[in-house]
Design a protein around this motif. Structure first.
Motif, mmCIF file in Angstrom:
data_model
loop_
_atom_site.group_PDB
_atom_site.id
_atom_site.type_symbol
_atom_site.label_atom_id
_atom_site.label_comp_id
_atom_site.label_asym_id
_atom_site.label_seq_id
_atom_site.Cartn_x
_atom_site.Cartn_y
_atom_site.Cartn_z
ATOM 1 N N ALA A 1 54.573 34.507 14.662
ATOM 2 C CA ALA A 1 54.636 35.934 14.327
ATOM 3 C C ALA A 1 53.660 36.268 13.208
ATOM 4 N N ASP A 2 53.539 35.394 12.204
ATOM 5 C CA ASP A 2 52.574 35.620 11.125
ATOM 6 C C ASP A 2 51.150 35.625 11.657
ATOM 7 N N GLN A 3 50.846 34.714 12.559
ATOM 8 C CA GLN A 3 49.502 34.651 13.143
ATOM 9 C C GLN A 3 49.211 35.899 13.974
ATOM 10 N N VAL A 4 50.187 36.354 14.729
ATOM 11 C CA VAL A 4 50.017 37.573 15.520
ATOM 12 C C VAL A 4 49.788 38.764 14.597
ATOM 13 N N ALA A 5 50.548 38.861 13.505
ATOM 14 C CA ALA A 5 50.388 39.968 12.557
ATOM 15 C C ALA A 5 48.994 39.963 11.945
ATOM 16 N N THR A 6 48.501 38.795 11.571
ATOM 17 C CA THR A 6 47.156 38.687 10.996
ATOM 18 C C THR A 6 46.105 39.096 12.016
ATOM 19 N N THR A 7 46.218 38.600 13.228
ATOM 20 C CA THR A 7 45.249 38.932 14.275
ATOM 21 C C THR A 7 45.261 40.423 14.580
ATOM 22 N N ARG A 8 46.431 41.017 14.716
ATOM 23 C CA ARG A 8 46.519 42.457 14.999
ATOM 24 C C ARG A 8 45.982 43.281 13.834
ATOM 25 N N GLY A 9 46.236 42.844 12.602
ATOM 26 C CA GLY A 9 45.692 43.544 11.436
ATOM 27 C C GLY A 9 44.176 43.507 11.423
ATOM 28 N N GLU A 10 43.599 42.340 11.745
ATOM 29 C CA GLU A 10 42.138 42.214 11.828
ATOM 30 C C GLU A 10 41.573 43.103 12.931
ATOM 31 N N GLN A 11 42.242 43.158 14.069
ATOM 32 C CA GLN A 11 41.781 44.003 15.170
ATOM 33 C C GLN A 11 41.824 45.480 14.792
ATOM 34 N N THR A 12 42.834 45.878 14.040
ATOM 35 C CA THR A 12 42.931 47.266 13.577
ATOM 36 C C THR A 12 41.757 47.598 12.666
ATOM 37 N N ILE A 13 41.472 46.707 11.717
ATOM 38 C CA ILE A 13 40.347 46.943 10.803
ATOM 39 C C ILE A 13 39.030 46.973 11.575
ATOM 40 N N GLU A 14 38.847 46.061 12.516
ATOM 41 C CA GLU A 14 37.610 46.040 13.308
ATOM 42 C C GLU A 14 37.426 47.347 14.071
ATOM 43 N N GLY A 15 38.501 47.904 14.586
ATOM 44 C CA GLY A 15 38.422 49.187 15.278
ATOM 45 C C GLY A 15 38.011 50.309 14.342
ATOM 46 N N GLU A 16 38.513 50.295 13.125
ATOM 47 C CA GLU A 16 38.160 51.331 12.155
ATOM 48 C C GLU A 16 36.724 51.145 11.645
ATOM 49 N N PRO B 1 46.022 45.611 5.687
ATOM 50 C CA PRO B 1 44.650 45.356 5.255
ATOM 51 C C PRO B 1 44.588 45.235 3.738
ATOM 52 N N ALA B 2 43.898 44.222 3.244
ATOM 53 C CA ALA B 2 43.781 44.027 1.805
ATOM 54 C C ALA B 2 42.511 44.672 1.264
ATOM 55 N N GLN B 3 41.419 44.556 1.992
ATOM 56 C CA GLN B 3 40.167 45.140 1.523
ATOM 57 C C GLN B 3 39.175 45.298 2.660
ATOM 58 N N ASP C 1 46.135 40.782 4.598
ATOM 59 C CA ASP C 1 47.052 39.866 3.916
ATOM 60 C C ASP C 1 47.375 38.689 4.829
ATOM 61 N N GLY C 2 47.226 37.501 4.292
ATOM 62 C CA GLY C 2 47.510 36.297 5.064
ATOM 63 C C GLY C 2 46.331 35.784 5.857
ATOM 64 N N GLY C 3 45.224 36.493 5.853
ATOM 65 C CA GLY C 3 44.046 36.088 6.625
ATOM 66 C C GLY C 3 42.905 35.662 5.720
ATOM 67 N N VAL C 4 41.830 35.243 6.348
ATOM 68 C CA VAL C 4 40.631 34.854 5.606
ATOM 69 C C VAL C 4 39.630 36.009 5.658
ATOM 70 N N THR C 5 38.672 36.001 4.760
ATOM 71 C CA THR C 5 37.659 37.057 4.725
ATOM 72 C C THR C 5 36.764 36.950 5.951
ATOM 73 N N THR D 1 40.172 50.402 -0.527
ATOM 74 C CA THR D 1 41.395 49.691 -0.898
ATOM 75 C C THR D 1 42.583 50.607 -0.659
ATOM 76 N N ASN D 2 43.774 50.087 -0.851
ATOM 77 C CA ASN D 2 45.001 50.854 -0.596
ATOM 78 C C ASN D 2 44.954 51.477 0.800
ATOM 79 N N LEU D 3 44.770 50.638 1.785
ATOM 80 C CA LEU D 3 44.527 51.104 3.147
ATOM 81 C C LEU D 3 45.776 51.139 4.020
ATOM 82 N N ASN D 4 46.916 51.425 3.434
ATOM 83 C CA ASN D 4 48.118 51.436 4.265
ATOM 84 C C ASN D 4 48.505 52.848 4.688
ATOM 85 N N ASP D 5 47.527 53.721 4.783
ATOM 86 C CA ASP D 5 47.738 55.087 5.243
ATOM 87 C C ASP D 5 46.430 55.559 5.857
#
Length: 148
Positions: free
Chosen positions: A22-37, A78-80, A97-101, A121-125
């Motif tokens: 579940a942690d790995q899925v969350a990290t991957t989905r978070g990265e995909q969200t940032i890549e889309g943005e 997203p952290a940054q 959070d939880g991923g690598v740069t 930063t502060n990208l939770n909105d």
């Protein structure tokens, strides 16, 4: 008695594996969200850079809204995100959070309106940005600043 101990050990192993997955899925989905943005910013910047001409006054611009969502069970926060000009490309670095740069390159020159790198930063909105086509030192540049 041994059976109960084996069931307990097996259940613990299964739960541990599920939590890690579940942690790995969350990290991957978070990265995909940032890549889309990042793609949203890149598309708007490319359109501005390739199709418009700089003008006196406000000049051509695009307004983009980035939709970064809060951390959830299956979506890491997203952290940054940072856009910086390196040589002839704009390098984008990002991390959840939880991923690598992670890094990727964009060919359009992007800078903050003050001339430095763009740090989000502060990208939770949701976050609205203004992209403007300007000329700096004879070079066409897309500047970015928060929409106000």
């Amino acid at each position: 008695m041994i059976r109960y101990a084996l069931v307990l050990v097996l259940a613990t192993a299964i739960v541990g594996t599920a939590v890690t997955a579940a942690d790995q899925v969350a990290t991957t989905r978070g990265e995909q969200t940032i890549e889309g943005e990042i793609q949203t910013v890149e598309s708007a910047a490319s359109s501005l850079y390739e199709l418009e001409e700089p003008a006196e006054g406000p000049g051509p611009r695009r307004i983009v809204t980035l939709e970064m969502h809060e951390r959830g069970r299956l979506l890491a926060e997203p952290a940054q995100v940072k856009f910086e000009r390196v040589d002839d490309v704009t390098r984008v670095t990002y991390r959840v959070d939880g991923g690598v740069t992670q890094k990727q390159a964009i060919s359009v020159p992007i800078r903050h309106a003050d001339g430095g790198s763009v740090k989000l930063t502060n990208l939770n909105d949701s976050l609205r940005l203004v992209l403007r086509l300007t000329v700096e030192d004879g070079e066409r540049v897309v500047t970015v600043e928060p929409y106000s």
